[in-house]
Design an enzyme around this catalytic site. Structure first.
Site, PDB file in Angstrom:
ATOM      1  N   LYS A  15      90.246  27.474 -70.697  1.00  0.00           N
ATOM      2  CA  LYS A  15      91.160  26.502 -70.096  1.00  0.00           C
ATOM      3  C   LYS A  15      92.603  27.010 -70.109  1.00  0.00           C
ATOM      4  O   LYS A  15      93.319  26.878 -69.113  1.00  0.00           O
ATOM      5  CB  LYS A  15      91.074  25.167 -70.830  1.00  0.00           C
ATOM      6  CG  LYS A  15      89.791  24.395 -70.610  1.00  0.00           C
ATOM      7  CD  LYS A  15      89.854  23.053 -71.331  1.00  0.00           C
ATOM      8  CE  LYS A  15      88.581  22.254 -71.135  1.00  0.00           C
ATOM      9  NZ  LYS A  15      88.635  20.942 -71.816  1.00  0.00           N
ATOM     10  N   ASN A  38      91.242  27.209 -82.030  1.00  0.00           N
ATOM     11  CA  ASN A  38      91.158  25.850 -82.556  1.00  0.00           C
ATOM     12  C   ASN A  38      92.258  25.658 -83.596  1.00  0.00           C
ATOM     13  O   ASN A  38      92.259  26.304 -84.647  1.00  0.00           O
ATOM     14  CB  ASN A  38      89.777  25.632 -83.197  1.00  0.00           C
ATOM     15  CG  ASN A  38      89.603  24.209 -83.722  1.00  0.00           C
ATOM     16  OD1 ASN A  38      90.507  23.379 -83.632  1.00  0.00           O
ATOM     17  ND2 ASN A  38      88.423  23.933 -84.272  1.00  0.00           N
ATOM     18  N   CYS A 138      78.984   9.727 -71.183  1.00  0.00           N
ATOM     19  CA  CYS A 138      80.050  10.726 -71.262  1.00  0.00           C
ATOM     20  C   CYS A 138      81.348  10.085 -70.769  1.00  0.00           C
ATOM     21  O   CYS A 138      81.338   9.091 -70.044  1.00  0.00           O
ATOM     22  CB  CYS A 138      79.724  11.969 -70.429  1.00  0.00           C
ATOM     23  SG  CYS A 138      79.636  11.654 -68.652  1.00  0.00           S
TER      24      CYS A 138
END
Length: 292
Positions: A15, A38, A138
């Site tokens: 991304k 992360n 979702c």
């Protein structure tokens, strides 16, 4: 982010890499620094804090503002912890799971509520948010809502950095009703984040050290008394409403609904000597005056 920046030919890129390629094509003069990791892990969190405190345009200087566009509470809490520890101002943003509402929030450590001061139930209860995923359900995706929230965030950033207009501490967006709630939240003195409490104490200390505005005492005007009154000036009481009505003349005929505050008073004849009426002609009166 992938809804707004991703292009089909960028398949396979992360991304952040896809976003950097798209944004660089839009404005090649902007400097980008890409890190694909992360931020909630120990090693990455330390590097993340280092880039906040030393990653400004001037080497070794902190950044001016941190923008949060993450999609989970764990990452938001990591950003919140880093900014509280560093005293870094940041803006948080997000879109709801149903994709028809969102918000932006300016957070000044110690001055306003941080993300941990009023956390969502999932954070307050120490529940692993991964366990909240419902089977067969979702999160909805609506790029228009994300575009609106992103525009509100950038607009607030411009006002904050360029010092114009009113910067919103919290601005919500409800797409179903076109409702934009706004408010400001004070920090929680019992916040679980120890750095938030430290920043609160520091903010109170700075506020106490600021010079207080001087209170100007009201000067009482002394009553002016004149012993001599050569001109004979006297103060009289105001004319009462009844006296004003009595001094006015007749009220003219007016259409319904229209009234007058006052009318022209009738003038009384001037006091003094008057001449009686006589049948004598002007020539006779002038002859009498000549013979006198």
């Amino acid at each position: 982010m992938n809804r707004l920046f991703f292009q089909p030919h960028q398949a396979g890129l992360s991304k952040v890499e896809a976003a950097e390629h798209t944004l660089r094509n839009i404005n090649p003069d902007v400097q980008f620094e890409v890190h694909n990791y992360n931020i909630t892990t120990v090693d990455n969190f330390q590097h993340f804090m280092d880039r906040i405190s030393k990653g400004g345009l001037k080497e070794g200087q902190p950044v001016d503002l941190v923008l949060s566009c993450v999609d989970n509470f764990e990452a938001r809490m990591a950003i919140n912890t880093a900014c509280n520890e560093l005293g870094q101002v940041w803006m948080e943003s997000g879109v709801s799971e149903n994709a028809v509402s969102g918000h932006i929030q300016l957070i000044k450590p110690g001055e306003t509520a941080c993300f941990a001061c009023a956390p969502p139930l999932v954070v307050a209860a120490n529940i692993d948010e991964k366990t909240l995923k419902r089977e067969g359900v979702c999160a909805a995706s609506l790029p228009t809502t994300m575009g609106v929230v992103a525009g509100l965030l950038v607009q607030n950033v411009l006002k904050y950095l360029l010092h114009f207009g009113t910067v919103s501490f919290y601005l919500g967006y409800n797409a179903m009703q076109d409702f934009f709630p706004t408010m400001a939240m004070k920090p929680n003195p019992h916040c679980d984040d120890k750095y938030c409490q430290t920043q609160q104490s520091e903010y109170k200390r700075k506020e106490a050290e600021k010079p207080k505005p001087e209170v100007v005492a009201e000067e009482k005007e002394e009553e002016i008394v004149h012993e001599d009154n050569d001109w004979g000036i006297e103060l009289v009481s105001e004319v009462s409403e009844e006296e004003l009505k009595a001094a006015t003349g007749p009220v003219p005929e007016l259409p319904e609904g229209i009234t007058v505050a006052y009318t022209i008073p009738i003038k009384e004849p001037t006091a003094g000597v008057t001449v009686e009426e006589s049948e004598q002609s002007l020539e006779e009166l002038m002859a009498q005056m000549k013979s006198m």
